[in-house]
Scaffold this active site. Structure first.
Site, PDB file in Angstrom:
ATOM      1  CG  HIS A  34       6.007  -3.103 -13.431  1.00 52.47           C
ATOM      2  ND1 HIS A  34       6.579  -1.868 -13.233  1.00 52.47           N
ATOM      3  CD2 HIS A  34       4.739  -2.869 -13.843  1.00 52.47           C
ATOM      4  CE1 HIS A  34       5.698  -0.924 -13.508  1.00 52.47           C
ATOM      5  NE2 HIS A  34       4.567  -1.500 -13.878  1.00 52.47           N
ATOM      6  CE1 TYR A  37       5.663  -2.988  -7.226  1.00 54.42           C
ATOM      7  CE2 TYR A  37       5.053  -2.439  -4.972  1.00 54.42           C
ATOM      8  CZ  TYR A  37       5.084  -2.117  -6.321  1.00 54.42           C
ATOM      9  OH  TYR A  37       4.547  -0.937  -6.741  1.00 54.42           O
ATOM     10  CD  GLU A  78       1.425   4.982 -13.129  1.00 52.56           C
ATOM     11  OE1 GLU A  78       1.485   5.281 -14.327  1.00 52.56           O
ATOM     12  OE2 GLU A  78       0.681   4.095 -12.685  1.00 52.56           O
ATOM     13  CG  HIS A  80       4.804   5.038 -17.466  1.00 48.38           C
ATOM     14  ND1 HIS A  80       4.198   5.221 -18.676  1.00 48.38           N
ATOM     15  CD2 HIS A  80       4.222   3.924 -16.954  1.00 48.38           C
ATOM     16  CE1 HIS A  80       3.294   4.277 -18.875  1.00 48.38           C
ATOM     17  NE2 HIS A  80       3.286   3.488 -17.844  1.00 48.38           N
ATOM     18  CG  ASN A  81      11.245   4.923 -14.057  1.00 48.55           C
ATOM     19  OD1 ASN A  81      10.722   6.031 -13.978  1.00 48.55           O
ATOM     20  ND2 ASN A  81      11.536   4.203 -12.986  1.00 48.55           N
ATOM     21  CG  ASP A 102      -3.576   3.856 -10.162  1.00 45.24           C
ATOM     22  OD1 ASP A 102      -4.188   2.916 -10.688  1.00 45.24           O
ATOM     23  OD2 ASP A 102      -2.337   3.919 -10.126  1.00 45.24           O
ATOM     24  CD  GLN A 226       1.810   1.379 -21.319  1.00 47.58           C
ATOM     25  OE1 GLN A 226       2.771   2.105 -21.511  1.00 47.58           O
ATOM     26  NE2 GLN A 226       1.683   0.658 -20.224  1.00 47.58           N
ATOM     27  CD  GLU A 298       0.968  -3.060 -19.795  1.00 50.44           C
ATOM     28  OE1 GLU A 298       1.504  -1.923 -19.775  1.00 50.44           O
ATOM     29  OE2 GLU A 298       1.485  -4.064 -19.264  1.00 50.44           O
ATOM     30  CB  SER A 513      10.535   1.590 -10.763  1.00 53.10           C
ATOM     31  OG  SER A 513      11.099   1.443 -12.054  1.00 53.10           O
TER      32      SER A 513
END
Length: 705
Positions: A34, A37, A78, A80-81, A102, A226, A298, A513
């Protein structure tokens, strides 16, 4: 959490000793797929990321692209799967929060979000449960922080049943002089943690995102998800504005994967520096937290800032003004990355080694193949109603009407059109924004399907008169250790890169991902692309008919139906259509036509083919009479070859002239005020009132409310 034996050997060799427990956990997270890479970085060099407009490309928290000499935008995306499977509401909400932070870390103000969502079959109760939770999470978070969600996509495919995808993109806006980066600048500067207090939520989130989902993930992995607080995020957005306006920040990074350890080590590593951090100084909301928990939690809505010593008090005052926590946690140094806790050194490692030292994986792959042609013998009326009313082609207004897409008063073309358009008044131009992918295309043909995804997003912009500016991608795949899965993933990377290069669209950043695998199998290779483009005007031709012009179909005919919703609904298989070889010129001419005086409406042809395009253009106030002659009904109505569009115009000759030698133009018929679609093809006659089409297309509303 545990570090692989081979990785541990590398760490021991570098440090000259065994790692502490905190170091081992930090390496395990920052060297995870994650964060590092490891299976995809060798492939990403295929993307071209430079142009005259690109200010900052891949590698920072977000990319920066110039609209003009004094106005920049940021772009980021991004996934968040895994969190969205375990806890759909909080997983999706914190995905929004992360991509917004970000944006903040570059000095930008977030002005638009795009969500691209992928779920299992809509007929499955579990898929609907995930859909409802994810949409609610995105809506509640985005609406609360005052950032409009203006575009995106929602797809259903049986292979997402055990692992949905939630990909969120964000565009930010900033004056050029406000730009900051995530690269530490000077030894002796202070590191400040600003925002929410630190708890134990999200521990091990980075490593959790680098593993296949297990059958018990919804219960066992919940602590790795989170929990967001959008109201604190809104305060953080406004505080960040004040800090950047006051030139109080030298560099910044948001706390996402691997928490404080990830953000602070990456910040200093990027500048070739180190840090001394006292973990006990971190403001905490739970008692008796240990070093590892403080380092890797996190918890959301937190930023780390590099601040000159003389500005520390001013930053603390801004944080207090917005009721945010603020801790001076350490110093930037020219040595190692060092963390102290209760008088002991718990981390002492070279920052660049922990940030960039993970070895890359060299994995075997298998080349994917395409299916043979096996078309169904389907009734035209039955097929039309099945495709137009399918969840993939149906209206997504149930989704986007839950989002506040007009907050900040920039959105001039609303969700539901080919792309959104934002009024960027500072630069006196419109910014078009499109995002999505089609998993049926990339399942059928990973390489050509990914090329089609890029062409489709660019066509969405061209239909609104926009010239592409830049793109970011979210590359989603299954377990890369499986050769067939990795082979498909490699091909979507190559396909996306090749078409973006052909269209001269730099890919300036993105997200990968992998390990989106579950007991039900791997997901389809899914290359979500978010693309922006600019227009001279804030307005654009609508997708709906005016009822006053001639209808023209622009683009090459094709007999191939591979990847189409028609085959998904009616059965059968086919190869994916061959994409046009002159895509850049074709889109240039489409932009020209879209901005012409005689153009009344433009709508691209994509999911569901021409049948769905025509159905979406009809309204209670405007209909059309369309004749396709003796053309094959299935091939003409349901092929999903991108790069094509339907144009309503009062000047047909100008459209024919514009595409002369570039693409064929076929006259379909006339728009009118009947509020009815009358369609004749291959001896079949179909007639649907706008209300009947709306009833077909409202399947999400009908089933979810």
């Amino acid at each position: 959490m545990s570090l692989d034996d081979s990785d541990r050997e590398l760490v021991v060799a570098e440090l000259g000793r065994d790692p502490t427990s905190a170091e081992e956990a930090l390496f395990e997270n920052l060297w995870s797929e994650h964060c590092a890479y490891r299976s995809s970085r060798p492939l990403l060099s295929a993307f071209e990321s430079e142009s005259d407009d690109v200010v900052i490309g891949p590698g920072d928290d977000a990319a920066v692209v110039a609209l003009d000499d004094s106005t920049y935008i940021t772009m980021g995306i991004e996934s968040h799967n895994h969190p969205s499977y375990v806890d759909p509401y909080d997983g999706a909400a914190t995905g929004v929060g992360g991509i917004v932070r970000d944006t903040l870390s570059m000095g930008a103000y977030p002005i638009a979000l795009a969500d691209s969502l992928y779920f299992g079959g809509f007929d499955r109760e579990h898929s609907r449960y995930l859909l409802e939770g994810v949409v609610e999470g995105i809506a509640d978070y985005g609406n609360s922080i005052g950032v409009p969600t203006v575009t995106g996509s929602t797809q259903f495919h049986p292979d997402y049943e055990g692992n949905p995808l939630v990909n969120v993109a964000c565009v930010g806006l900033l004056p050029a002089e406000r730009l900051i980066t995530a690269e530490a600048q000077t030894p002796g500067n202070k590191l400040l943690l600003v925002g929410n207090s630190t708890g134990r939520d999200g521990l091990g989130g980075a490593s959790f995102a680098s593993e296949d989902l297990a059958e018990d993930a919804e219960t066992e992995d919940r602590p790795a998800v989170q929990v967001g607080d959008p109201y604190t995020e809104k305060l953080l957005i406004e505080a960040n504005e004040e800090l950047v306006d006051g030139a109080l920040v030298e560099s910044a990074r948001d706390l996402g994967a691997a928490g404080l350890g990830g953000a602070s080590s990456e910040l200093v590593a990027k500048g070739g520096l180190g840090a001394d951090i006292d973990l006990e100084r971190v403001h905490q909301r739970e008692p008796n937290m240990n070093a590892l928990e403080i380092l890797l939690a996190e918890s959301q809505e937190r930023m780390v800032y590099e601040v000159r010593p003389e500005n520390v008090d001013a930053v603390a005052e801004v944080a207090e003004k917005y009721d945010l926590g603020c801790s001076v946690i350490g110093d930037v140094t020219d040595g190692n990355y060092v963390c102290e806790f209760e008088g002991e050194t718990v981390v002492d490692v070279p920052a660049e080694f922990i940030g960039d030292g993970a070895p890359m994986n060299d994995l075997p792959s298998e080349e994917p193949t395409q299916p043979d042609r096996d078309l169904p013998d389907a009734d035209v009326r039955e097929a039309f109603e099945a495709v137009v009313g399918s969840p993939n082609c149906a209206s997504k207004r149930w989704v986007y009407r839950q989002y506040d897409h007009e907050v900040q008063t920039r959105t001039s073309v609303l969700p539901g059109d080919d792309s959104a358009v934002l009024a960027i008044r500072r630069a006196e131009l419109g910014l078009a924004f499109s995002s999505g992918a089609n998993p049926s295309w990339t399942t059928t043909a990973p390489y050509d399907g990914a090329r089609a995804v890029a062409l489709e997003n660019a066509t969405n912009l061209a239909a609104k008169g926009a010239t592409p500016l830049a793109a970011v991608d979210c590359l989603n795949g299954g377990n890369p250790e499986k050769p067939d899965v990795y082979g498909g993933f490699k091909r979507i990377v190559d396909g996306l890169a090749d078409m973006c290069s052909a269209l001269d669209v730099p890919v300036v950043g993105g997200n990968v991902s992998l390990y989106n695998d579950s007991p039900s199998g791997p997901i389809p290779p899914t290359p979500t692309l978010a693309m922006t483009g600019t227009t001279a005007e804030y307005d654009a031709p609508p997708a709906e008919l005016s009822g006053e012009g001639t209808l023209l179909f622009v683009g090459e005919p094709t007999a191939d139906l591979g990847g189409s919703e028609y085959l998904a609904q009616m059965g059968g298989s086919d190869r994916f259509p061959e994409l046009p070889g002159n895509a850049p010129e074709l889109l240039s001419r489409l932009r020209e036509v879209a901005t012409a005086d005689g153009t009344l409406a433009v709508h691209d042809v994509s999911d569901g083919g021409l049948a769905v395009t025509l159905a979406e253009m009809v309204s209670d106030d405007a209909g059309a009479s369309v004749s396709l002659g003796d053309a094959d009904a299935a091939e003409t109505l349901f092929s999903e070859l991108p790069g094509r569009a339907v144009v309503e115009t009062t000047d047909p000759d100008a459209v024919f002239d514009a595409f002369d030698g570039v693409a064929p133009v076929t006259e379909l018929g006339e728009a009118n005020d009947s509020g009815t679609l009358q369609l004749e093809v291959d001896g079949e006659g179909l007639r649907y009132a706008a209300s009947e089409i709306a009833a077909l297309r409202d399947v999400l509303v009908r089933e979810l409310e």
